[in-house]
Design a protein around this motif. Structure first.
Motif, PDB file in Angstrom:
ATOM      1  N   PHE A  46      43.164 -30.921  71.249  1.00  0.00           N
ATOM      2  CA  PHE A  46      42.580 -32.231  70.990  1.00  0.00           C
ATOM      3  C   PHE A  46      43.489 -33.318  71.547  1.00  0.00           C
ATOM      4  O   PHE A  46      44.672 -33.093  71.807  1.00  0.00           O
ATOM      5  N   THR A  47      42.913 -34.495  71.728  1.00  0.00           N
ATOM      6  CA  THR A  47      43.709 -35.686  72.000  1.00  0.00           C
ATOM      7  C   THR A  47      43.185 -36.809  71.107  1.00  0.00           C
ATOM      8  O   THR A  47      42.050 -36.759  70.619  1.00  0.00           O
ATOM      9  N   LEU A  48      44.014 -37.811  70.904  1.00  0.00           N
ATOM     10  CA  LEU A  48      43.604 -39.025  70.219  1.00  0.00           C
ATOM     11  C   LEU A  48      43.628 -40.148  71.238  1.00  0.00           C
ATOM     12  O   LEU A  48      44.547 -40.242  72.048  1.00  0.00           O
ATOM     13  N   SER A  49      42.595 -40.990  71.219  1.00  0.00           N
ATOM     14  CA  SER A  49      42.453 -42.038  72.223  1.00  0.00           C
ATOM     15  C   SER A  49      42.381 -43.409  71.554  1.00  0.00           C
ATOM     16  O   SER A  49      41.638 -43.596  70.587  1.00  0.00           O
ATOM     17  N   LEU A 118      39.101 -36.788  70.295  1.00  0.00           N
ATOM     18  CA  LEU A 118      38.416 -35.938  71.261  1.00  0.00           C
ATOM     19  C   LEU A 118      38.808 -34.486  71.009  1.00  0.00           C
ATOM     20  O   LEU A 118      39.987 -34.131  71.111  1.00  0.00           O
ATOM     21  N   LEU A 119      37.820 -33.677  70.665  1.00  0.00           N
ATOM     22  CA  LEU A 119      38.067 -32.266  70.413  1.00  0.00           C
ATOM     23  C   LEU A 119      37.742 -31.465  71.668  1.00  0.00           C
ATOM     24  O   LEU A 119      36.652 -31.603  72.241  1.00  0.00           O
ATOM     25  N   GLY A 120      38.672 -30.627  72.087  1.00  0.00           N
ATOM     26  CA  GLY A 120      38.435 -29.727  73.207  1.00  0.00           C
ATOM     27  C   GLY A 120      37.804 -28.445  72.690  1.00  0.00           C
ATOM     28  O   GLY A 120      38.437 -27.705  71.920  1.00  0.00           O
ATOM     29  N   GLY A 175      47.245 -22.588  74.928  1.00  0.00           N
ATOM     30  CA  GLY A 175      47.862 -22.948  73.660  1.00  0.00           C
ATOM     31  C   GLY A 175      47.449 -21.973  72.579  1.00  0.00           C
ATOM     32  O   GLY A 175      46.357 -21.396  72.629  1.00  0.00           O
ATOM     33  N   THR A 176      48.309 -21.753  71.601  1.00  0.00           N
ATOM     34  CA  THR A 176      48.009 -20.835  70.511  1.00  0.00           C
ATOM     35  C   THR A 176      48.458 -21.443  69.184  1.00  0.00           C
ATOM     36  O   THR A 176      49.232 -22.395  69.152  1.00  0.00           O
ATOM     37  N   GLY A 177      47.956 -20.860  68.104  1.00  0.00           N
ATOM     38  CA  GLY A 177      48.391 -21.286  66.774  1.00  0.00           C
ATOM     39  C   GLY A 177      47.566 -22.418  66.210  1.00  0.00           C
ATOM     40  O   GLY A 177      46.440 -22.678  66.632  1.00  0.00           O
ATOM     41  N   SER A 178      48.148 -23.125  65.265  1.00  0.00           N
ATOM     42  CA  SER A 178      47.459 -24.158  64.511  1.00  0.00           C
ATOM     43  C   SER A 178      47.158 -25.400  65.363  1.00  0.00           C
ATOM     44  O   SER A 178      47.949 -25.780  66.225  1.00  0.00           O
ATOM     45  N   ASP A 192      35.047 -26.052  61.872  1.00  0.00           N
ATOM     46  CA  ASP A 192      34.058 -25.975  62.956  1.00  0.00           C
ATOM     47  C   ASP A 192      34.264 -24.699  63.788  1.00  0.00           C
ATOM     48  O   ASP A 192      35.201 -23.924  63.550  1.00  0.00           O
ATOM     49  N   PRO A 193      33.386 -24.430  64.775  1.00  0.00           N
ATOM     50  CA  PRO A 193      33.474 -23.177  65.536  1.00  0.00           C
ATOM     51  C   PRO A 193      34.789 -22.985  66.292  1.00  0.00           C
ATOM     52  O   PRO A 193      35.124 -21.849  66.657  1.00  0.00           O
ATOM     53  N   ASP A 194      35.523 -24.056  66.553  1.00  0.00           N
ATOM     54  CA  ASP A 194      36.780 -23.945  67.275  1.00  0.00           C
ATOM     55  C   ASP A 194      37.999 -24.002  66.358  1.00  0.00           C
ATOM     56  O   ASP A 194      39.127 -24.116  66.841  1.00  0.00           O
ATOM     57  N   GLY A 195      37.756 -23.933  65.055  1.00  0.00           N
ATOM     58  CA  GLY A 195      38.863 -23.868  64.110  1.00  0.00           C
ATOM     59  C   GLY A 195      39.406 -25.199  63.646  1.00  0.00           C
ATOM     60  O   GLY A 195      40.453 -25.243  62.987  1.00  0.00           O
ATOM     61  N   PHE A 196      38.732 -26.314  63.969  1.00  0.00           N
ATOM     62  CA  PHE A 196      39.179 -27.624  63.500  1.00  0.00           C
ATOM     63  C   PHE A 196      38.749 -27.816  62.051  1.00  0.00           C
ATOM     64  O   PHE A 196      37.571 -27.650  61.710  1.00  0.00           O
TER      65      PHE A 196
END
Length: 207
Positions: A46-49, A118-120, A175-178, A192-196
């Motif tokens: 993710f990023t923050l904008s 923004l969630l990747g 990237g891996t982990g939390s 969510d489906p991507d683990g957020f």
């Protein structure tokens, strides 16, 4: 309609992170911090904008962040869509600083017009449907590449292909982990489906 009240970053040293964010961005209750030792490496997905009104404001925020200890991933520059740059905070969070304007209209300020998460994600269409079912109406949608939600709140939400978001940020998509991120809203806790992870706004702890 679901609204996002805050974003909580999980960091190794909340006191140090608080000093950085207070000096760099001053986002108040929209950004919260809590201690975590969860393992994480590489791109956290993710990023923050921070969206501002003019290039001078981008420069002001970028300079403040770097002075407070951030690393520049992409120097501020003009592009087809406007003006912006990317920095990485000492805790590892990636921040995009952007303006749709290419010209200054007044003195520089550090006023933030929009705070965007923004969630990747791996599958934009599937994640879009998931969030629609959780009460977030779609504002803009560009097929399987990008979705922006129209829900009111302190933080806006958008979805991007993970690899595309990493490219925008100037980092490897690996990237891996939390994720080391918790999204505080009135929608109740879910993942969510991507683990957020989403939490109720009251569960998000600030330093």
């Amino acid at each position: 309609m679901t609204s996002i009240a805050s974003v909580t970053l999980e960091v190794a040293d909340p006191a140090a992170a608080d000093r950085f964010y207070s000096a760099a961005f001053g986002l108040g209750d929209r950004l919260r911090l809590r201690a975590s030792e969860e393992p994480t490496s590489g791109f956290r997905g993710f990023t923050l904008s921070l969206v501002v009104s003019q290039p001078a404001d981008v420069d002001a925020l970028l300079d403040a962040a770097v002075q407070a200890g951030a690393t520049t991933l992409k120097p501020a520059a003009k592009s087809l869509w406007g003006y912006g740059g990317v920095v990485q905070a000492p805790d590892g969070t990636i921040w995009q600083l952007a303006s749709s304007s290419k010209k200054n209209t007044g003195p520089a300020t550090r006023q933030v017009d929009e705070f965007v998460l923004l969630l990747g994600v791996e599958d934009v269409k599937a994640s879009k449907q998931f969030y629609v079912e959780h009460g977030l109406p779609v504002g803009k949608s560009f097929g399987s590449k990008y979705v922006e939600f129209a829900a009111e709140g302190a933080v806006k939400l958008a979805l991007y292909k993970r690899r595309g978001l990493a490219k925008v940020a100037g980092v490897s998509p690996d990237g891996t982990g939390s994720h080391r991120l918790a999204i505080g809203s009135d929608a109740g806790p879910f993942t969510d489906p991507d683990g957020f992870a989403w939490t109720t706004a009251s569960e998000s702890a600030s330093v």
